[in-house]
Design an enzyme around this catalytic site. Structure first.
Site, mmCIF file in Angstrom:
data_model
loop_
_atom_site.group_PDB
_atom_site.id
_atom_site.type_symbol
_atom_site.label_atom_id
_atom_site.label_comp_id
_atom_site.label_asym_id
_atom_site.label_seq_id
_atom_site.Cartn_x
_atom_site.Cartn_y
_atom_site.Cartn_z
ATOM 1 N N LYS A 40 0.853 -1.186 0.000
ATOM 2 C CA LYS A 40 0.000 0.000 0.000
ATOM 3 C C LYS A 40 0.886 1.231 0.000
ATOM 4 O O LYS A 40 1.840 1.328 0.782
ATOM 5 C CB LYS A 40 -0.890 -0.017 1.260
ATOM 6 C CG LYS A 40 -1.886 1.109 1.325
ATOM 7 C CD LYS A 40 -3.245 0.672 0.826
ATOM 8 C CE LYS A 40 -4.137 1.826 0.461
ATOM 9 N NZ LYS A 40 -3.966 2.370 -0.904
ATOM 10 N N LYS A 64 5.472 3.575 8.425
ATOM 11 C CA LYS A 64 4.268 4.400 8.565
ATOM 12 C C LYS A 64 3.032 3.503 8.620
ATOM 13 O O LYS A 64 2.177 3.627 9.496
ATOM 14 C CB LYS A 64 4.159 5.356 7.368
ATOM 15 C CG LYS A 64 2.923 6.235 7.408
ATOM 16 C CD LYS A 64 2.708 7.020 6.124
ATOM 17 C CE LYS A 64 3.932 7.765 5.695
ATOM 18 N NZ LYS A 64 3.666 8.808 4.691
ATOM 19 N N LYS A 76 5.419 2.108 -3.092
ATOM 20 C CA LYS A 76 5.311 3.445 -3.688
ATOM 21 C C LYS A 76 5.470 3.293 -5.195
ATOM 22 O O LYS A 76 6.059 2.321 -5.668
ATOM 23 C CB LYS A 76 6.414 4.351 -3.137
ATOM 24 C CG LYS A 76 6.109 5.834 -3.249
ATOM 25 C CD LYS A 76 5.132 6.313 -2.200
ATOM 26 C CE LYS A 76 4.654 7.715 -2.475
ATOM 27 N NZ LYS A 76 3.770 8.216 -1.417
ATOM 28 N N GLY A 115 -3.223 7.987 -4.208
ATOM 29 C CA GLY A 115 -2.665 9.197 -4.806
ATOM 30 C C GLY A 115 -1.446 9.691 -4.048
ATOM 31 O O GLY A 115 -1.108 9.194 -2.972
ATOM 32 N N ASP A 116 -0.779 10.662 -4.610
ATOM 33 C CA ASP A 116 0.329 11.379 -3.966
ATOM 34 C C ASP A 116 0.492 12.666 -4.788
ATOM 35 O O ASP A 116 -0.474 13.087 -5.456
ATOM 36 C CB ASP A 116 1.615 10.521 -3.968
ATOM 37 C CG ASP A 116 2.726 11.114 -3.099
ATOM 38 O OD1 ASP A 116 2.605 11.062 -1.877
ATOM 39 O OD2 ASP A 116 3.715 11.650 -3.633
ATOM 40 N N THR A 159 -5.210 13.200 5.351
ATOM 41 C CA THR A 159 -3.797 13.447 5.679
ATOM 42 C C THR A 159 -3.662 14.769 6.445
ATOM 43 O O THR A 159 -3.004 14.837 7.494
ATOM 44 C CB THR A 159 -2.928 13.464 4.412
ATOM 45 O OG1 THR A 159 -3.198 12.275 3.671
ATOM 46 C CG2 THR A 159 -1.454 13.512 4.753
ATOM 47 N N SER A 327 -7.189 5.344 3.703
ATOM 48 C CA SER A 327 -7.146 4.466 2.521
ATOM 49 C C SER A 327 -7.412 3.021 2.942
ATOM 50 O O SER A 327 -8.140 2.288 2.262
ATOM 51 C CB SER A 327 -5.778 4.542 1.847
ATOM 52 O OG SER A 327 -5.729 5.615 0.948
#
Ligand code: NDP
Length: 395
Positions: A40, A64, A76, A115-116, A159, A327
């Site tokens: 993830k 994290k 990632k 997303g990022d 976030t 998420s």
């Protein structure tokens, strides 16, 4: 074993520009660690994306995700594609081309990207549409989806909201709170916007936002509705804010945001944006706490300087874990084909953030680094992953 990614994928992505030209980019997915659950972690579309950047982000994601207490592994991905200035059609064709490769790697129980930077609701929509077409599955293989097709309420806010909950918990240890505090924020994207929104709910006042070209100083407090209109609706530059808001100032150069006097500084743009020099200025101006909304925004020497000077420091992997937490809650809702209310998700988010704070603080005390939340978050995150890896053998 933790330092080596389980799998690293690189692939060619070709899409056609509006002018009919083929544009070639490199796509990546790094599946770093699956000891605790399906891989993830977000997808980043930015010209600076390369293997090194994604490896540090993927590695951060392991501990994290462990800190959230949920069953998610670390990953990632992304591409060296710049969405800025592209038409909707170009964004759609790029997302579809990216998914032509990525769909082979993901599914609700193997790898679930989100997303990022450069990947928000629009991009997730285009990618999910392509995923469905290619696989014939509606299985929640991406998070950050639209609300009518499997998304979770409060994911967009998570976030930013989470990092503010964390900062408030941290201040409570000094019998303090966000109430009445002047806060500086960098960035003007998803994390920055919802950090500002939650600060107002906690009776604090955000006075800056920024982008890669400059920053806004608004002594009256950032107008969040105007900010959303500029960034989320019109996708324009932050400079426009000053033109529309009397009294607000625009300054060239994003690092200048840390010269504004504040009680709390919240870097929410990108990595290495808060240098030693900026840390010195913040301390000189009397900053009480720094909370990282972005991933690793403070350089190592900046962190050391802040900690030595008694500034409370909330490290990214703990403070910005709210996004990945919700998420994971989106994945839970997808599994049961139900949607929870905003309040329910937000309450769970708050509980998770409080728990991440408590774990980081306790681990720091237990392992001889009392008061150092960065060390505590790393150690608490590490222990859970390491125990799972031991139990699962040498694989
Ligand atoms: P967005 O794309 O929504 O916004 C990014 C913001 O940061 C923009 O204002 C952008 O300005 C600015 N920025 C990007 N690159 C740079 C740079 N090199 N120098 C200065 N400013 C820059 O991204 P997010 O808000 O989603 O992400 C921000 C940070 O938070 C990242 O570090 C991300 O990894 C992290 N994060 C995000 C999560 C999420 O849920 N979205 C979850 C956890 C962490 P410009 O428009 O000029 O590029």
């Amino acid at each position: 074993r933790i330092l080596a990614p389980e799998r690293t994928m690189m692939f060619r992505v070709v899409y056609m520009s509006d002018g009919g030209e083929p544009c070639v980019h490199t796509g990546y997915r790094i599946e770093f660690n699956s000891a605790l659950g399906p891989y993830k972690g977000g997808l980043r579309f930015h010209p600076s994306v390369n293997l090194g950047v994604l490896k540090f982000l993927g590695f951060e994601q392991i501990f994290k995700n462990s800190l959230t207490g949920l069953n998610i592994g670390g990953a990632k991905g992304g591409a060296n594609f710049d969405p800025k200035g592209k038409s909707d059609g170009e964004i759609m064709r790029f997302c579809q081309a990216f998914m032509l490769e990525l769909h082979r790697l993901i599914s609700s129980n193997t790898d679930v990207p989100a997303g990022d930077i450069g990947v928000g609701g629009r991009e997730i929509g285009y990618m999910y549409g392509a995923y469905k077409k290619l696989t014939r599955r509606f299985d929640g293989a991406l998070t950050g989806k639209g609300l009518s097709w499997g998304g979770s309420l409060a994911r967009t806010e998570a976030t930013g909201y989470g990092s503010v909950y964390f900062a408030n918990e941290m201040l409570a240890t000094r019998v303090d709170s966000l109430h009445g505090k002047i806060c500086t924020i960098s960035g003007a994207g998803n994390v920055a916007i919802y950090t500002a929104e939650k600060l107002y709910q906690m009776q604090a006042k955000p006075v800056t936002v920024s982008d890669s070209t400059g920053f806004i100083y608004d002594a009256e407090g950032i107008d969040v509705a105007l900010l959303k209109d500029i960034k989320e609706v019109r996708r324009a530059r932050i400079k426009e804010y000053a033109a529309k808001r009397p009294g607000a100032e625009y300054h060239e150069g994003c690092a200048g945001v840390w010269t504004v006097k504040c009680d709390i500084a919240l870097p929410c743009a990108t990595q290495n944006e808060l240098s030693l020099e900026s840390a010195k200025t913040l301390v000189k101006n009397g900053v009480k706490a720094v909370g990282e909304g972005a991933n690793m925004p403070s350089t190592l020497d900046a962190i050391e300087y802040l900690q030595k000077n008694g500034v409370l420091f909330a490290p990214a992997k703990a403070a910005n874990a709210g996004g990945v937490s919700v998420s994971a809650l989106e994945m839970s809702q997808n599994s049961e084909r139900l949607a929870w209310t905003f309040e329910e998700v937000d309450q769970r988010l708050k509980r998770i953030m409080d728990n991440i704070y408590a774990q980081s603080k306790e681990a720091a005390e237990k392992y001889g680094a009392k008061g150092n939340l960065l060390a505590g978050a790393n150690m608490a995150g590490f222990v859970r992953v390491a125990q799972a890896m031991h139990a699962q053998g040498w694989v």
